[in-house]
Design a protein around this motif. Structure first.
Motif, PDB file in Angstrom:
ATOM      1  N   HIS A  14     109.781 -32.372   9.707  1.00  0.00           N
ATOM      2  CA  HIS A  14     110.142 -30.951   9.626  1.00  0.00           C
ATOM      3  C   HIS A  14     109.286 -30.253   8.593  1.00  0.00           C
ATOM      4  O   HIS A  14     109.148 -30.712   7.477  1.00  0.00           O
ATOM      5  CB  HIS A  14     111.613 -30.779   9.271  1.00  0.00           C
ATOM      6  N   HIS A  15     108.753 -29.122   8.981  1.00  0.00           N
ATOM      7  CA  HIS A  15     107.799 -28.432   8.136  1.00  0.00           C
ATOM      8  C   HIS A  15     107.648 -27.013   8.676  1.00  0.00           C
ATOM      9  O   HIS A  15     108.087 -26.754   9.792  1.00  0.00           O
ATOM     10  CB  HIS A  15     106.466 -29.175   8.271  1.00  0.00           C
ATOM     11  N   TYR A  16     107.051 -26.136   7.897  1.00  0.00           N
ATOM     12  CA  TYR A  16     106.711 -24.778   8.357  1.00  0.00           C
ATOM     13  C   TYR A  16     107.933 -23.971   8.804  1.00  0.00           C
ATOM     14  O   TYR A  16     107.820 -22.994   9.534  1.00  0.00           O
ATOM     15  CB  TYR A  16     105.711 -24.818   9.542  1.00  0.00           C
ATOM     16  N   THR A  29     106.358 -25.472  -8.937  1.00  0.00           N
ATOM     17  CA  THR A  29     106.552 -24.141  -8.348  1.00  0.00           C
ATOM     18  C   THR A  29     106.959 -24.262  -6.882  1.00  0.00           C
ATOM     19  O   THR A  29     107.845 -23.566  -6.401  1.00  0.00           O
ATOM     20  CB  THR A  29     105.250 -23.302  -8.459  1.00  0.00           C
ATOM     21  N   LYS A  30     106.294 -25.149  -6.169  1.00  0.00           N
ATOM     22  CA  LYS A  30     106.575 -25.310  -4.739  1.00  0.00           C
ATOM     23  C   LYS A  30     107.807 -26.171  -4.461  1.00  0.00           C
ATOM     24  O   LYS A  30     108.232 -26.286  -3.313  1.00  0.00           O
ATOM     25  CB  LYS A  30     105.376 -26.015  -4.064  1.00  0.00           C
ATOM     26  N   GLU A  31     108.317 -26.833  -5.525  1.00  0.00           N
ATOM     27  CA  GLU A  31     109.371 -27.850  -5.356  1.00  0.00           C
ATOM     28  C   GLU A  31     108.893 -28.915  -4.372  1.00  0.00           C
ATOM     29  O   GLU A  31     109.603 -29.330  -3.454  1.00  0.00           O
ATOM     30  CB  GLU A  31     110.685 -27.215  -4.893  1.00  0.00           C
ATOM     31  N   THR A  46     107.690 -21.976   5.754  1.00  0.00           N
ATOM     32  CA  THR A  46     106.571 -21.337   6.451  1.00  0.00           C
ATOM     33  C   THR A  46     105.431 -20.973   5.494  1.00  0.00           C
ATOM     34  O   THR A  46     105.675 -20.422   4.418  1.00  0.00           O
ATOM     35  CB  THR A  46     107.091 -20.055   7.140  1.00  0.00           C
ATOM     36  N   SER A  47     104.210 -21.251   5.906  1.00  0.00           N
ATOM     37  CA  SER A  47     103.045 -20.923   5.075  1.00  0.00           C
ATOM     38  C   SER A  47     102.779 -19.412   5.097  1.00  0.00           C
ATOM     39  O   SER A  47     103.078 -18.745   6.082  1.00  0.00           O
ATOM     40  CB  SER A  47     101.803 -21.641   5.596  1.00  0.00           C
ATOM     41  N   PRO A  48     102.197 -18.887   4.002  1.00  0.00           N
ATOM     42  CA  PRO A  48     101.956 -17.442   3.903  1.00  0.00           C
ATOM     43  C   PRO A  48     100.582 -17.028   4.452  1.00  0.00           C
ATOM     44  O   PRO A  48      99.582 -17.706   4.226  1.00  0.00           O
ATOM     45  CB  PRO A  48     101.984 -17.211   2.387  1.00  0.00           C
ATOM     46  N   PRO A  96      97.609 -26.339  -2.307  1.00  0.00           N
ATOM     47  CA  PRO A  96      98.407 -26.464  -1.085  1.00  0.00           C
ATOM     48  C   PRO A  96      98.738 -25.064  -0.593  1.00  0.00           C
ATOM     49  O   PRO A  96      98.475 -24.087  -1.294  1.00  0.00           O
ATOM     50  CB  PRO A  96      99.673 -27.163  -1.574  1.00  0.00           C
ATOM     51  N   SER A  97      99.314 -24.958   0.583  1.00  0.00           N
ATOM     52  CA  SER A  97      99.757 -23.654   1.049  1.00  0.00           C
ATOM     53  C   SER A  97     100.812 -23.119   0.068  1.00  0.00           C
ATOM     54  O   SER A  97     101.594 -23.893  -0.488  1.00  0.00           O
ATOM     55  CB  SER A  97     100.328 -23.760   2.465  1.00  0.00           C
ATOM     56  N   ALA A  98     100.807 -21.791  -0.136  1.00  0.00           N
ATOM     57  CA  ALA A  98     101.635 -21.191  -1.196  1.00  0.00           C
ATOM     58  C   ALA A  98     103.030 -20.851  -0.682  1.00  0.00           C
ATOM     59  O   ALA A  98     103.403 -19.676  -0.566  1.00  0.00           O
ATOM     60  CB  ALA A  98     100.940 -19.948  -1.747  1.00  0.00           C
ATOM     61  N   ASN A  99     103.796 -21.877  -0.358  1.00  0.00           N
ATOM     62  CA  ASN A  99     105.175 -21.699   0.117  1.00  0.00           C
ATOM     63  C   ASN A  99     106.024 -22.807  -0.493  1.00  0.00           C
ATOM     64  O   ASN A  99     105.501 -23.832  -0.914  1.00  0.00           O
ATOM     65  CB  ASN A  99     105.212 -21.827   1.648  1.00  0.00           C
ATOM     66  N   LYS A 100     107.335 -22.586  -0.505  1.00  0.00           N
ATOM     67  CA  LYS A 100     108.240 -23.660  -0.930  1.00  0.00           C
ATOM     68  C   LYS A 100     108.101 -24.819   0.046  1.00  0.00           C
ATOM     69  O   LYS A 100     107.829 -24.607   1.233  1.00  0.00           O
ATOM     70  CB  LYS A 100     109.688 -23.148  -0.942  1.00  0.00           C
TER      71      LYS A 100
HETATM   72 MG    MG Z   1     101.617 -26.711   3.454  1.00  0.00          MG
END
Ligand code: MG
Ligand code: TXA
Length: 313
Positions: A216-218, A44-46, A139-141, A131-135
């Motif tokens: 790179h993240h968020y 889902t998150k890839e 950016t985290s939700p 994990p945080s619910a984002n691709k």
């Molecule tokens: Mg995360």
């Protein structure tokens, strides 16, 4: 709400994933006993399988059943900060699957404070990996709608705005040392105070073992530009930017209170993405660079920014 919680538990029991509010950011949860559920988190998150997941428990006793050792330091820390935004990296027990830990012999574990997360884990009777619910890399939700917009198919539990707003502080242990692998709103100074008078050393280190700590993240969809602001009159020289970013940039001046800033940060990224601008420009007052309470926020900004002007390495 009761029905939505019941449905969530059914989904988790049937090897699915659900959006779960926590006080840091929303998570994408699956039962740790469901291999299919865990696989669904990654697909889902890839998210690549090399990036391990945090196990969320509903009590300290439950946490202890999933780790091989529980250093004395953890008792002091858990007593003060659990439930809350602090994740321990500890040697994993055999009842934690390799898929959760990406083959590492340690597991990240945390007791979240949000009552809905606690109720979900309690009623399920099993911890959830989340994990945080984002691709992946995005950016985290911090709102249920963020999760729902990113994953329209996912069952999301509404839990209001996340109180902390950035992810938990992640720490590991080596004898009398605490290593902060991911800074969060619980900082080194605060932890040091807890151990005043005891021989405990605390240091920030980029995790050598956590492949998830990527450069790179968020990242928001809109290019983020940060610059170090020497004083209030100092503004960014737009000539330093590529032409396409100069067209219609928007500025965000961070709240001066770090806790408030953390709470708003990701939500602002998403607002700018929706509004549409050529770049998000965030000045970072240089007095924040050495301030411990800004460490977690600056870590996120550094990884989320496409262009960093004058930000030291
Ligand atoms: Mg995360
Ligand atoms: O606040 C949080 O921690 C949120 C909420 C949902 O609890 N969760 C979260 O999970 O931020 P995630 O997957 O987005 O980030 C977890 C980080 C990853 O960078 C991963 O590499 C690291 O934790 N991690 C997980 N297990 C680890 C381990 N055994 N050793 C080192 N790092 C680990």
């Amino acid at each position: 709400m009761k029905d939505k919680l019941k449905d969530a538990i059914e989904i988790l029991k049937n090897h699915g994933v659900v959006g779960m509010p926590t006080e840091t950011v929303y998570g994408l949860a699956a039962s740790i006993d469901s291999e299919d559920g865990i696989k669904k988190i990654f697909s889902t998150k890839e998210r690549p399988f090399f990036d391990p997941l945090i196990v969320h428990v509903s009590s300290i006793d439950q946490a202890k059943t999933y780790v091989k050792s529980w250093p004395n330091l953890c008792d002091q820390l858990a007593q003060k900060y659990w439930p809350g935004p602090l994740t321990f990296i500890l040697p994993k027990n055999d009842n934690v699957s390799d898929m959760i830990t990406s083959g590492l012999d340690t597991v990240g574990i945390r007791l979240p404070k949000h009552p809905i997360a606690q109720e979900l884990i309690n009623k399920l009777g099993t911890p959830v990996a989340a994990p945080s619910a984002n691709k992946f890399k995005k950016t985290s939700p911090t709102k249920a709608t963020h999760v729902q917009n990113e994953f329209p198919e996912v069952h999301v539990l509404e839990g209001g705005d996340s109180e902390i707003g950035i992810e938990s502080t992640i720490i590991g242990f080596e004898e009398n040392m605490i290593k902060i692998y991911r800074p969060g709103m619980i900082g080194k100074d605060e932890l040091q105070e807890l151990f005043e008078g005891q021989d405990v050393e605390i240091e920030y280190v980029e995790s050598p073992v956590a492949p998830g700590h990527l450069k790179h993240h968020y990242m928001p969809k809109t290019p983020l530009v940060t610059f170090i602001q020497k004083d209030e009159s100092h503004s960014l020289d737009l000539n330093l930017l590529p032409d396409e970013l100069k067209e219609s940039p928007s500025y965000w001046h961070m709240p001066t209170d770090a806790n408030l800033c953390a709470r708003e940060l990701y939500s602002k990224f998403k607002e700018f993405d929706t509004a549409g601008c050529s770049a998000i420009i965030i000045p970072i007052p240089d007095s924040y660079l050495e301030a411990d309470q800004w460490k977690g926020i600056l870590n996120r900004l550094k990884k989320a920014a496409s262009i960093k002007i004058d930000l030291p390495k």
